[in-house]
Design a protein around this motif. Structure first.
Motif, mmCIF file in Angstrom:
data_model
loop_
_atom_site.group_PDB
_atom_site.id
_atom_site.type_symbol
_atom_site.label_atom_id
_atom_site.label_comp_id
_atom_site.label_asym_id
_atom_site.label_seq_id
_atom_site.Cartn_x
_atom_site.Cartn_y
_atom_site.Cartn_z
ATOM 1 N N VAL A 30 -15.819 -38.697 31.745
ATOM 2 C CA VAL A 30 -15.796 -39.744 30.779
ATOM 3 C C VAL A 30 -16.297 -41.493 30.827
ATOM 4 C CG1 VAL A 30 -13.068 -39.033 32.189
ATOM 5 C CG2 VAL A 30 -14.871 -40.538 33.293
ATOM 6 N N SER A 31 -15.829 -41.961 30.167
ATOM 7 C CA SER A 31 -16.566 -43.096 30.404
ATOM 8 C C SER A 31 -16.398 -44.247 31.303
ATOM 9 C CB SER A 31 -16.872 -44.201 28.354
ATOM 10 O OG SER A 31 -14.781 -44.363 28.720
ATOM 11 N N ARG A 32 -17.303 -45.412 31.054
ATOM 12 C CA ARG A 32 -16.487 -46.419 32.841
ATOM 13 C C ARG A 32 -15.086 -46.988 32.096
ATOM 14 N NH1 ARG A 32 -17.634 -46.772 37.484
ATOM 15 N NH2 ARG A 32 -17.411 -49.002 38.036
ATOM 16 N N ASP A 33 -15.644 -47.049 30.728
ATOM 17 C CA ASP A 33 -14.212 -48.294 30.684
ATOM 18 C C ASP A 33 -12.166 -46.648 30.523
ATOM 19 O OD1 ASP A 33 -15.290 -50.170 30.221
ATOM 20 O OD2 ASP A 33 -15.041 -49.675 27.312
ATOM 21 N N GLU A 34 -13.140 -45.751 30.284
ATOM 22 C CA GLU A 34 -11.559 -44.512 30.871
ATOM 23 C C GLU A 34 -11.368 -44.856 32.333
ATOM 24 O OE1 GLU A 34 -10.341 -39.772 29.263
ATOM 25 O OE2 GLU A 34 -12.349 -40.761 28.731
ATOM 26 N N ALA A 35 -12.520 -44.316 32.660
ATOM 27 C CA ALA A 35 -12.701 -44.310 34.279
ATOM 28 C C ALA A 35 -11.933 -45.203 34.848
ATOM 29 C CB ALA A 35 -14.122 -44.098 35.079
ATOM 30 N N ASP A 36 -12.006 -46.853 35.234
ATOM 31 C CA ASP A 36 -11.294 -48.248 34.934
ATOM 32 C C ASP A 36 -9.985 -47.913 35.019
ATOM 33 O OD1 ASP A 36 -13.615 -48.378 35.910
ATOM 34 O OD2 ASP A 36 -14.223 -49.694 34.505
ATOM 35 N N ALA A 37 -9.888 -47.519 33.275
ATOM 36 C CA ALA A 37 -8.173 -47.075 33.148
ATOM 37 C C ALA A 37 -7.609 -46.714 34.431
ATOM 38 C CB ALA A 37 -8.439 -46.872 31.451
ATOM 39 N N VAL A 38 -7.846 -45.281 34.317
ATOM 40 C CA VAL A 38 -7.587 -44.146 34.907
ATOM 41 C C VAL A 38 -7.413 -44.811 36.841
ATOM 42 C CG1 VAL A 38 -8.053 -41.824 36.273
ATOM 43 C CG2 VAL A 38 -8.449 -42.467 33.725
ATOM 44 N N VAL A 39 -8.478 -45.579 36.986
ATOM 45 C CA VAL A 39 -7.990 -46.020 38.482
ATOM 46 C C VAL A 39 -7.053 -46.789 38.909
ATOM 47 C CG1 VAL A 39 -9.067 -47.372 40.182
ATOM 48 C CG2 VAL A 39 -10.229 -45.456 39.199
ATOM 49 N N ALA A 163 -8.862 -38.980 41.482
ATOM 50 C CA ALA A 163 -8.756 -39.226 39.690
ATOM 51 C C ALA A 163 -9.698 -37.927 38.698
ATOM 52 C CB ALA A 163 -9.660 -40.610 39.621
ATOM 53 N N PRO A 164 -10.930 -37.009 38.803
ATOM 54 C CA PRO A 164 -11.478 -36.200 38.113
ATOM 55 C C PRO A 164 -10.854 -35.020 38.242
ATOM 56 C CG PRO A 164 -12.964 -36.652 40.004
ATOM 57 C CD PRO A 164 -11.891 -37.846 40.458
ATOM 58 N N ASN A 165 -10.051 -35.192 39.171
ATOM 59 C CA ASN A 165 -8.936 -33.951 39.020
ATOM 60 C C ASN A 165 -7.747 -33.674 38.301
ATOM 61 O OD1 ASN A 165 -11.474 -33.140 40.586
ATOM 62 N ND2 ASN A 165 -10.014 -32.899 43.151
ATOM 63 N N ILE A 166 -6.999 -35.283 38.297
ATOM 64 C CA ILE A 166 -6.070 -35.279 38.020
ATOM 65 C C ILE A 166 -6.207 -35.313 36.090
ATOM 66 C CG2 ILE A 166 -4.045 -37.203 37.231
ATOM 67 C CD1 ILE A 166 -4.311 -38.113 40.287
#
Length: 362
Positions: A30-39, A163-166
């Motif tokens: 995932v991109s950094r922006d996407e990771a931040d959005a997931v969190v 988060a990564p598993n979700i």
């Protein structure tokens, strides 16, 4: 996870964490922006879930003193290594009392071998678990730990969302990401409510686990461990088969009843609340249930080894129990289950909701 100089160490927990982290992997890209959005979305989902769970269940939890942690796979592995170290401490103490502290070379080699084994199991689990409420986080050390906890927020446990598993699962089942993330949060928030609205639950479950772990003969557990793993890999059982005496089976049955209740209740809540706030909940449940069956030979073998087939049965049977009781005496009548430990269902009552109703409500 460090030991006093003279304390025996059955498991090198740092080795377990290192190997578990490597085996779990990092998860989907995932991109950094996407990771931040997931969190951010998972944290918001956990917060949103609190009043939804309260309204549906009628249970009022304490103020949110259990922190919500959105973690990656290595974070989950380390958190659970810490938890296992606490739970297994009675076995370490009993082994030390019986056989004495092993020599430094024997202890180093043995603990690293066991740490590697535990690490592989943690690594597999760390790539699968979506979320987890850890009610035991914050407990004091092993001496007198039952019924005692450190002060402050940690005393109420912590909620972990992986988060990564979700993200991996929502992509795999082609679920709406926002809907799926809230659905997962509802399940885990229900567990938080179960342990914070029912103040005796944590200590009761811990005492049962202490009784089980304390009844396992340490020498036998060490000697039989490899044999049981080999047998499980051939399709003959799971690590739970280390528990064999009638007394141990009674404890396992009681724990099974409690865990089936907790998991089934959380599944009922996540599906019951779902239609109000999650438009695609029916599709998510159908696809997720199919996925729970596991795919691939390695996956199925490891699920058997870890007793995860029994875990899946807990979700199913527990949900049937909860729906059966609620259908008979309503949610208020069902909530008598939380009144005291004596009202918890046995493993047999999980399969026969009417028997629980007759016993508790007369």
């Amino acid at each position: 996870m460090t030991d006093e100089p003279k304390q025996a160490t059955m498991v090198d927990w740092e080795t377990a964490v290192r190997i578990g982290t490597r085996f779990a992997g990092q998860g989907p890209e995932v991109s950094r922006d996407e990771a931040d959005a997931v969190v951010a979305e998972l944290r918001a989902g956990a917060e949103l879930s609190t009043p939804l769970v309260r309204e549906f269940t009628g249970l009022t939890a304490a103020e949110r003193t259990a922190p919500v942690l959105v973690v990656d796979r290595p974070g989950w592995v380390r958190a659970n290594a810490e938890g296992f170290a606490t739970i297994l401490q009675p076995v370490v103490e009993r082994l030390t009392e019986k056989k004495g502290v092993p020599g430094p070379v024997a202890q180093m080699i043995g603990s690293r071998v066991t740490g590697a084994e535990v690490g592989l199991l943690l690594g597999f689990m760390g790539s699968k678990v979506l979320g987890q409420f850890d009610p035991f986080h914050g407990l004091e050390g092993s001496s007198g730990r039952s019924g005692s906890a450190s002060s402050g927020p940690a005393a109420h446990g912590r909620l972990l969302l992986v988060a990564p598993n979700i993200v991996h699962v929502e992509r795999e089942i082609d679920a709406d990401p926002t809907d799926f993330r809230l659905w997962v949060c509802l399940h885990e928030e229900t567990h938080r409510v179960q342990f914070t609205a029912v103040p005796w639950m944590r200590d009761h479950l811990l005492s049962e686990m202490d009784a089980l772990v304390g009844s396992v003969e340490p020498t036998r557990a060490l000697e039989d461990g490899f044999a049981k793993i080999s047998e499980a890999l051939r399709g003959g059982g799971s690590l739970l088969d280390l528990v064999s005496t009638p007394e141990q089976r009674e404890v396992v049955d009681r724990i099974t009843g409690v865990m089936s209740l907790l998991e089934g209740h959380a599944d009922v809540v996540m599906d019951g609340v779902g239609p109000e706030v999650i438009p695609t909940v029916a599709d998510i449940r159908r696809r997720f249930t199919e996925r729970r069956k596991g795919v691939g030979v390695l996956d199925k073998v490891l699920r058997r080894l870890l007793g995860l087939d029994a875990k899946m049965a807990q979700y199913r049977d527990g949900a049937i129990f909860v729906r059966g009781v609620v259908g008979d005496v309503g949610m208020e009548g069902f909530n008598a289950v939380w009144a005291e430990p004596g009202n918890l269902p046995s493993k047999a009552e999980i399969a026969d909701p009417s028997a629980w109703v007759a016993r508790v409500h007369g």
